[in-house]
Scaffold this motif. Structure first.
Motif, PDB file in Angstrom:
ATOM      1  N   PHE A 171       7.855  83.704 -16.900  1.00 12.11           N
ATOM      2  CA  PHE A 171       7.029  83.345 -15.741  1.00 12.11           C
ATOM      3  C   PHE A 171       7.433  84.156 -14.521  1.00 12.11           C
ATOM      4  O   PHE A 171       6.585  84.641 -13.772  1.00 12.11           O
ATOM      5  N   ARG A 172       8.748  84.311 -14.319  1.00 13.80           N
ATOM      6  CA  ARG A 172       9.230  85.110 -13.201  1.00 13.80           C
ATOM      7  C   ARG A 172       8.823  86.570 -13.351  1.00 13.80           C
ATOM      8  O   ARG A 172       8.485  87.234 -12.371  1.00 13.80           O
ATOM      9  N   PHE A 173       8.812  87.047 -14.578  1.00 12.64           N
ATOM     10  CA  PHE A 173       8.415  88.436 -14.811  1.00 12.64           C
ATOM     11  C   PHE A 173       6.946  88.625 -14.489  1.00 12.64           C
ATOM     12  O   PHE A 173       6.536  89.634 -13.892  1.00 12.64           O
TER      13      PHE A 173
ATOM     14  N   ASP B 279      -2.600  91.882   9.071  1.00  8.47           N
ATOM     15  CA  ASP B 279      -3.401  90.816   9.674  1.00  8.47           C
ATOM     16  C   ASP B 279      -4.210  90.076   8.607  1.00  8.47           C
ATOM     17  O   ASP B 279      -4.461  88.883   8.731  1.00  8.47           O
ATOM     18  N   ASN B 280      -4.634  90.819   7.575  1.00  6.31           N
ATOM     19  CA  ASN B 280      -5.441  90.232   6.499  1.00  6.31           C
ATOM     20  C   ASN B 280      -5.162  91.036   5.237  1.00  6.31           C
ATOM     21  O   ASN B 280      -5.238  92.273   5.254  1.00  6.31           O
ATOM     22  N   VAL B 281      -4.836  90.331   4.148  1.00 12.24           N
ATOM     23  CA  VAL B 281      -4.497  91.030   2.908  1.00 12.24           C
ATOM     24  C   VAL B 281      -5.707  91.221   2.010  1.00 12.24           C
ATOM     25  O   VAL B 281      -5.609  91.902   0.973  1.00 12.24           O
ATOM     26  N   ASP B 282      -6.876  90.653   2.384  1.00 12.54           N
ATOM     27  CA  ASP B 282      -8.127  90.869   1.641  1.00 12.54           C
ATOM     28  C   ASP B 282      -7.989  90.554   0.148  1.00 12.54           C
ATOM     29  O   ASP B 282      -8.467  91.325  -0.706  1.00 12.54           O
ATOM     30  N   GLY B 283      -7.285  89.477  -0.188  1.00 11.57           N
ATOM     31  CA  GLY B 283      -7.199  89.083  -1.589  1.00 11.57           C
ATOM     32  C   GLY B 283      -6.011  89.643  -2.333  1.00 11.57           C
ATOM     33  O   GLY B 283      -5.969  89.551  -3.570  1.00 11.57           O
ATOM     34  N   LEU B 284      -5.050  90.248  -1.634  1.00 11.61           N
ATOM     35  CA  LEU B 284      -3.834  90.752  -2.294  1.00 11.61           C
ATOM     36  C   LEU B 284      -3.010  89.564  -2.799  1.00 11.61           C
ATOM     37  O   LEU B 284      -2.844  88.557  -2.115  1.00 11.61           O
ATOM     38  N   THR B 285      -2.511  89.665  -4.019  1.00 10.60           N
ATOM     39  CA  THR B 285      -1.711  88.596  -4.629  1.00 10.60           C
ATOM     40  C   THR B 285      -0.395  89.169  -5.152  1.00 10.60           C
ATOM     41  O   THR B 285      -0.197  90.397  -5.199  1.00 10.60           O
ATOM     42  N   ASN B 286       0.494  88.255  -5.529  1.00 10.36           N
ATOM     43  CA  ASN B 286       1.774  88.661  -6.111  1.00 10.36           C
ATOM     44  C   ASN B 286       1.546  89.455  -7.393  1.00 10.36           C
ATOM     45  O   ASN B 286       0.586  89.210  -8.135  1.00 10.36           O
ATOM     46  N   SER B 287       2.460  90.373  -7.638  1.00 10.36           N
ATOM     47  CA  SER B 287       2.480  91.257  -8.814  1.00 10.36           C
ATOM     48  C   SER B 287       1.353  92.295  -8.803  1.00 10.36           C
ATOM     49  O   SER B 287       1.150  93.000  -9.797  1.00 10.36           O
ATOM     50  N   ASN B 288       0.605  92.421  -7.671  1.00 13.20           N
ATOM     51  CA  ASN B 288      -0.305  93.561  -7.556  1.00 13.20           C
ATOM     52  C   ASN B 288       0.516  94.839  -7.446  1.00 13.20           C
ATOM     53  O   ASN B 288       1.610  94.845  -6.869  1.00 13.20           O
ATOM     54  N   PRO B 289       0.045  95.954  -7.994  1.00 14.58           N
ATOM     55  CA  PRO B 289       0.859  97.166  -8.065  1.00 14.58           C
ATOM     56  C   PRO B 289       1.016  97.853  -6.722  1.00 14.58           C
ATOM     57  O   PRO B 289       0.169  97.763  -5.831  1.00 14.58           O
ATOM     58  N   VAL B 290       2.148  98.571  -6.596  1.00 18.27           N
ATOM     59  CA  VAL B 290       2.412  99.474  -5.490  1.00 18.27           C
ATOM     60  C   VAL B 290       2.459 100.864  -6.091  1.00 18.27           C
ATOM     61  O   VAL B 290       3.247 101.133  -7.013  1.00 18.27           O
TER      62      VAL B 290
ATOM     63  N   ALA C 129      14.002  78.177 -25.447  1.00 16.22           N
ATOM     64  CA  ALA C 129      12.573  78.260 -25.150  1.00 16.22           C
ATOM     65  C   ALA C 129      12.320  78.094 -23.660  1.00 16.22           C
ATOM     66  O   ALA C 129      11.518  78.835 -23.040  1.00 16.22           O
ATOM     67  N   LEU C 130      13.006  77.145 -23.037  1.00 15.23           N
ATOM     68  CA  LEU C 130      12.829  76.951 -21.600  1.00 15.23           C
ATOM     69  C   LEU C 130      13.301  78.156 -20.810  1.00 15.23           C
ATOM     70  O   LEU C 130      12.686  78.564 -19.816  1.00 15.23           O
ATOM     71  N   THR C 131      14.426  78.750 -21.283  1.00 13.14           N
ATOM     72  CA  THR C 131      14.942  79.944 -20.591  1.00 13.14           C
ATOM     73  C   THR C 131      13.945  81.098 -20.679  1.00 13.14           C
ATOM     74  O   THR C 131      13.663  81.794 -19.692  1.00 13.14           O
ATOM     75  N   LEU C 132      13.427  81.313 -21.890  1.00 15.01           N
ATOM     76  CA  LEU C 132      12.441  82.391 -22.068  1.00 15.01           C
ATOM     77  C   LEU C 132      11.179  82.127 -21.237  1.00 15.01           C
ATOM     78  O   LEU C 132      10.594  83.052 -20.640  1.00 15.01           O
ATOM     79  N   PHE C 133      10.798  80.872 -21.198  1.00 12.92           N
ATOM     80  CA  PHE C 133       9.608  80.536 -20.413  1.00 12.92           C
ATOM     81  C   PHE C 133       9.836  80.807 -18.932  1.00 12.92           C
ATOM     82  O   PHE C 133       8.964  81.371 -18.243  1.00 12.92           O
ATOM     83  N   TYR C 134      11.027  80.481 -18.434  1.00 13.31           N
ATOM     84  CA  TYR C 134      11.326  80.686 -17.011  1.00 13.31           C
ATOM     85  C   TYR C 134      11.352  82.164 -16.673  1.00 13.31           C
ATOM     86  O   TYR C 134      10.701  82.596 -15.705  1.00 13.31           O
TER      87      TYR C 134
ATOM     88  N   PHE D   1      13.667  91.963 -14.401  1.00 15.10           N
ATOM     89  CA  PHE D   1      15.089  91.726 -14.598  1.00 15.10           C
ATOM     90  C   PHE D   1      15.796  92.897 -15.261  1.00 15.10           C
ATOM     91  O   PHE D   1      17.002  92.872 -15.416  1.00 15.10           O
ATOM     92  N   PHE D   2      15.033  93.905 -15.686  1.00 12.57           N
ATOM     93  CA  PHE D   2      15.634  94.992 -16.461  1.00 12.57           C
ATOM     94  C   PHE D   2      15.633  96.312 -15.722  1.00 12.57           C
ATOM     95  O   PHE D   2      15.981  97.349 -16.273  1.00 12.57           O
TER      96      PHE D   2
END
Length: 333
Positions: free
Chosen positions: A24-26, A44-55, A16-21, A32-33
């Motif tokens: 969360f990383r995903f 200079d400014n990301v205007d609210g850009l966060t991790n996992s936002n699409p490219v 369970a801990l492994t799946l949770f980790y 991972f796949f």
């Protein structure tokens, strides 16, 4: 070999801990796949850009934002690490445009790939760019509107204030109108009898005008007959005779001016004027001598007698009446 319940619970907890980790990383953008290449870009400014936002590439999602770091040694610029599918060939000079992800908000990095200078190495630097987002456009468009709204509000306030003054003036006008109406009512009530008398006089005047109209109709008919009679007159012949008379008068005046005829000689002959002047002068001398020496020309006798003609006075005439004898002698004596 039997596995105890405690071991089963421990194995389940580790799984369970492994799946949770990994989950969360995903969710943070780690895949991972699938095989990915990492690239970096500095904003200079990301205007609210966060991790996992699409490219995205031409609207298709080809990767995600991997990490965002603050570079304090470079004036707090932000370095964004993106993970892009290995199948996508990234060339040197590829632009990473930071844009809005939709109407509901969110940011997305849009790739504009260039292949002219060869492929970009892994962990290479993309060219940072920004696109005017929807919020910026709304801000640009709404600010002038808000300014206009402010000015319109000010104008409306001024108009409302002027309406207050106008309302006070209207109230005063209405009060004056009410007073004038009351005055008119009193005037009508006080002069009702006079108004009735005036209306009666107007009615009688109307009746008399009707009678006068009836009397005027025959007169107008006679006037029409007179007009018809005047139309029937031979006005042309009369005018022709008048024209001939005027022509004759003009000819007569022309003859007078030229010295023709008696009138012409009277107006143009200077000898006649000289003779008349000489005759007038002689007559004036005769009258003067008659006034100064009346006995030469007139003799009075109270008794009837016969006068003999004196010698040396030829041309003398003696007239004898019962009371007065008058003798005229020649003016040359």
């Amino acid at each position: 070999m039997k596995i105890s319940q405690e071991v089963k619970v421990g194995i389940l907890a580790v799984v369970a801990l492994t799946l949770f980790y990994f989950g969360f990383r995903f969710l943070k953008g780690s895949d991972f796949f699938s095989a990915e290449n990492h690239y970096r870009v500095i904003y200079d400014n990301v205007d609210g850009l966060t991790n996992s936002n699409p490219v995205t590439l031409n609207g298709l999602s080809v990767g995600r934002v991997k990490k965002i770091e603050i570079l304090q040694e470079k004036n707090n610029q932000l370095m964004v690490t993106v993970a892009i599918d290995k199948k996508i060939m990234i060339g040197k000079g590829t632009r990473a445009v930071l844009a809005d992800g939709g109407l509901l908000g969110g940011k997305v990095i849009q790739l504009q790939i260039l292949q002219k200078d060869g492929p970009l190495e892994i962990d290479g630097m993309l060219v940072a760019a920004k696109e005017a987002g929807l919020q910026a456009l709304i801000r640009e468009k709404t600010l002038p509107v808000l300014n206009n709204v402010d000015s319109l509000t000010k104008n409306l306030n001024l108009i409302v204030k002027s309406f207050d003054k106008t309302g006070a003036a209207l109230n005063t006008t209405l009060e004056n109108a009410s007073r004038v109406t009351g005055t008119l009512d009193l005037t009508v009530q006080e002069n009702r009898v006079a108004l009735q008398t005036t209306l009666g006089n107007v009615n009688r005047l109307s009746s008399s005008l009707i009678e006068t109209e009836k009397q005027l109709k025959p007169i107008l008919a006679k006037v029409d007959n007179v007009a018809d009679s005047l139309r029937s007159l031979q006005l042309r012949q009369t005018l022709a005779n008048a024209n001939r008379t005027v022509d004759n008068l003009q000819q007569l005046l022309a003859g007078v001016q030229q010295g023709k005829g008696t009138l012409g000689k009277l107006t143009s002959d200077d000898k006649l004027y000289a003779n008349v002047n000489a005759t007038t002068a002689s007559l004036e001398k005769l009258l003067t001598d008659l006034r100064e020496n009346p006995k030469r020309y007139v003799q009075f006798s109270l008794f009837s007698r016969k006068e003999k003609t004196q010698p040396g006075k030829p041309g003398s005439v003696t007239v004898t009446t019962s009371t007065i004898t008058t003798t005229k002698a020649d003016s040359t004596q």
